[in-house]
Design an enzyme around this catalytic site. Structure first.
Site, PDB file in Angstrom:
ATOM      1  NE  ARG A 168      -1.692  -2.289   2.896  1.00 45.85           N
ATOM      2  CZ  ARG A 168      -1.804  -3.568   2.573  1.00 45.85           C
ATOM      3  NH1 ARG A 168      -2.817  -3.979   1.879  1.00 45.85           N
ATOM      4  NH2 ARG A 168      -0.908  -4.458   2.958  1.00 45.85           N
ATOM      5  CB  THR A 169       3.431   2.560   2.296  1.00 49.20           C
ATOM      6  OG1 THR A 169       2.687   2.105   3.420  1.00 49.20           O
ATOM      7  CG2 THR A 169       4.027   3.926   2.600  1.00 49.20           C
ATOM      8  CG  HIS A 187       3.615   4.017   8.680  1.00 48.12           C
ATOM      9  ND1 HIS A 187       3.713   4.869   7.600  1.00 48.12           N
ATOM     10  CD2 HIS A 187       3.251   2.806   8.181  1.00 48.12           C
ATOM     11  CE1 HIS A 187       3.410   4.192   6.497  1.00 48.12           C
ATOM     12  NE2 HIS A 187       3.146   2.945   6.826  1.00 48.12           N
ATOM     13  NE  ARG A 198       7.259   0.802   4.893  1.00 43.17           N
ATOM     14  CZ  ARG A 198       6.046   0.274   4.824  1.00 43.17           C
ATOM     15  NH1 ARG A 198       5.888  -0.972   4.435  1.00 43.17           N
ATOM     16  NH2 ARG A 198       4.978   0.997   5.110  1.00 43.17           N
ATOM     17  CE  LYS A 231      27.334  -2.837  -5.921  1.00 45.51           C
ATOM     18  NZ  LYS A 231      27.485  -1.818  -6.974  1.00 45.51           N
TER      19      LYS A 231
END
Ligand code: NCD
Length: 294
Positions: free
Chosen positions: A48-49, A127, A99, A78
């Protein structure tokens, strides 16, 4: 937008008004972010986000560059630091949605990011955009945010959506909150202290039955954040029996994804608003991009 801690009620109102306006007149807004590029940098899974941010950016006439598994497919593998990645990516775009699995990652990234940065979840931290779409949903479904009794259930310890949401709810007068969780997944004490400071009446309970007997106006369910714990706990379940305990106009919210804590048989009930809630995310995120990137 790193945390909801600095948001004011007036600002939330403006976000809600913008979201409603974009939703009502999408054509009028369809070129507002023309020429702008948004980078979505996701080190943790998302449906969703990320997709609602990307869809919102496209609907406003902007473009998107994206890495959906940044821990494997960016130079993080890396050994590149988050700070270095942010420095570089910020030179390719006009805004970043981040995120990351670590609490405080967005705050760290902000220090080296010269363009708007949006926290789309930092581990079990916050959030903020989910909390905004949650209050937008409450406002749409109940017509107001103040004066309501909220029951918030599930994994309150690691659930970042709850951490942001309760901070926003506590800004409104006469809000009551009943927290329902097993002891080991209880709401963090810093949030209870904030409730106390803001004069929010709250209770902590350990059973769904006990919490629902309080007859809330809104029940907000969450899943167990299994990825953030070593020993998995069970949370109180919500099914047909619990549904029958609700008031006629109590709405059922969930940030999704749901797993086993919310039975499928609840979906058909008119009080279940979680799929509309997810849709509201598109318009709220469009409002956020509109206000931050224009
Ligand atoms: C939440 C999240 O990522 O914190 N999902 C979302 O953004 N709607 C909730 C969760 O993962 O449980």
């Amino acid at each position: 937008m790193i945390s909801v801690a600095t948001l004011l009620k007036e600002t939330i109102k403006e976000f809600i008004e913008t979201a409603e306006s974009i939703r009502s007149y999408p054509k009028e807004y369809s070129t507002n972010l023309y020429g702008k590029i948004l980078a979505t940098l996701f080190y943790e899974p998302s449906t969703r986000t990320r997709l609602s941010f990307e869809s919102a950016m496209l609907r406003l006439g902007g473009k998107v560059i994206s890495t959906e598994s940044a821990s494997q497919f960016s130079s993080a593998i890396k050994g590149e630091s988050l700070e270095d990645t942010i420095r570089v990516v910020s030179s390719y775009c006009d805004g970043i949605v981040l995120r990351h699995p670590e609490v405080g990652a967005a705050e760290r990234a902000k220090k080296v990011c010269p363009i708007p940065l949006i926290n789309a979840g930092d581990g079990s931290g916050e959030h903020p955009t989910q909390a905004l779409l949650d209050v937008y949903t409450i406002w749409r479904e109940k017509g107001k945010i103040e004066g309501l009794h909220y029951a918030i259930a599930g994994d309150l310890k690691y659930g970042r959506t709850v951490h942001s949401l309760v901070q926003l709810l506590s800004l409104y007068p006469d809000v009551r909150i009943t927290f329902i969780s097993p002891q080991e997944l209880a709401i963090p004490s810093y949030l209870l202290e904030l409730m106390g400071k803001r004069g929010v009446e709250y209770r902590e309970m350990h059973s769904m039955y006990g919490g629902l007997q309080e007859k809330p106006d809104v029940i907000y369910l969450t899943r167990v954040q299994t990825e953030r714990m070593t020993k998995v706990s069970e949370v109180p379940l919500f099914g047909k029996y619990e549904l029958d305990m609700l008031k006629k106009d109590c709405i059922i919210m969930h940030p999704l994804p749901r797993v086993t804590e919310l039975a499928r048989e609840v979906d058909e009930d008119e009080r279940a608003v979680y799929f509309r809630q997810a849709e509201n995310g598109l318009w709220m995120r469009a409002a956020i991009l509109y206000r931050l990137l224009r």
